[in-house]
Design an enzyme around this catalytic site. Structure first.
Site: not given
Ligand code: RIB
Ligand code: CA
Length: 309
Positions: A236
């Site tokens: 992500h």
């Molecule tokens: O949904 C994914 C996000 O939530 C990413 O930033 C992960 O590190 C968590 O913080």
């Protein structure tokens, strides 16, 4: 000229990779931490650990230990008890420069031109900063977040963790007028997944940072595959960095995005108006596509530049 950024994060496995990449691809002016994947003391300790691992001599400022209105929520099932389970943890020598991340964000944006805000955790610190110092909205070069989604959620059917954890902060940030506003939501990050081959490639690089990343991914892959049927694990947070350093990898659409703060089933949802008309401001460049293979190549190339052994 490398873009100047402040990373606001909740390390977190993917936050760690984002920091490792940003260290090579950008000029990091500082790191601020927020409660999210793990409680604030752990996300801050993890950020400090990462700066020592990659040899990054920048300030780390701790921020909000809880959301604006809601109780803190974490993601231990994804990131483990420490927030960075998997690799053996070297002892962290340094301490946070302060517990006032908001002040650091405000002062750094006021004292430097063309600073990008790169929040990759819940948006509590950034919301407080724009509330306390609205003048920074015009000063930033832009904001590039990992958060939200134009399609499915991960914590609920509609809500992504960073926005779900503090929807009130997210609503403030999305409506503050920050421009350009790039959003790498789950609809995008699910197209940027790692697999066993990436771990093998990392192991072949033979430096301490790449090995640490491979150990992170071993845990991250195992924990993700236990909870989903996915073979690839979305990476992500690095998408928020690449959206600044390599925008040509992406397809963005200008959309109106608002945040649901009250819904029974939809609290924390980023409501992306995809009708293509309407009188609401087009406040967000929503990412829809990414050149995954080229992005992974860039990731591996940045890992090869570390000589820390
Ligand atoms: O949904 C994914 C996000 O939530 C990413 O930033 C992960 O590190 C968590 O913080
Ligand atoms: Ca994160």
């Amino acid at each position: 000229m490398k873009p100047k950024i402040i990373i606001d994060c909740d390390p977190g496995h993917d936050d760690a990779i984002a920091i490792m990449m940003a260290c090579q691809l950008t000029e990091i002016l500082g790191i601020t931490t927020v409660s999210g994947n793990a409680p604030l003391d752990l996300t801050t300790d993890n950020a400090l650990l990462l700066t020592e691992l990659v040899g990054l001599n920048v300030e780390v400022h701790a921020g909000a230990e809880k959301p604006l209105l809601l109780p803190p929520r974490h993601a231990e099932e994804a990131h483990g008890k420490t927030g960075l389970d998997g690799p053996s943890r070297p002892k962290v020598k340094r301490s946070a420069n302060s517990s006032d991340a908001v002040r650091f964000i405000i002062d750094t944006v006021r004292d430097n031109d063309d600073v990008w805000l790169v929040p990759i955790g819940p948006l509590t610190n950034v919301a407080l900063a724009v509330q306390q110092a609205p003048d920074i909205v015009e000063r930033v070069a832009g904001i590039s977040i990992m958060g939200g989604s134009a399609t499915v959620g991960n914590v609920t059917a509609t809500a992504e963790f960073n926005v779900w954890a503090d929807p009130h902060a997210a609503s403030i940030v999305f409506s503050a007028g920050l421009q350009p506003f790039r959003m790498a939501g789950l609809n995008l990050t699910h197209k940027f997944g790692i697999d066993e081959q990436i771990i093998t490639d990392l192991r072949g690089i033979n430096n301490q940072v790449a090995d640490f990343a491979a150990d992170l991914f071993d845990f991250y892959l195992m924990s993700y595959q236990k909870r989903t049927r996915g073979q690839r694990v979305p990476l992500h947070d690095p998408c928020a960095v690449l959206a600044i350093t390599h925008p040509e990898l992406f397809e963005f659409e200008l959309r109106n995005v608002t945040v649901e703060t009250e819904g029974v089933y939809t609290r924390g949802m980023t409501v992306v108006d995809q009708r293509g008309w309407g009188d609401q401001p087009l406040n967000c460049e929503v990412a829809y596509e990414i050149d995954r293979d080229r992005g992974m190549q860039i990731f591996l190339e940045t890992m090869e530049t570390y000589t820390v052994s």
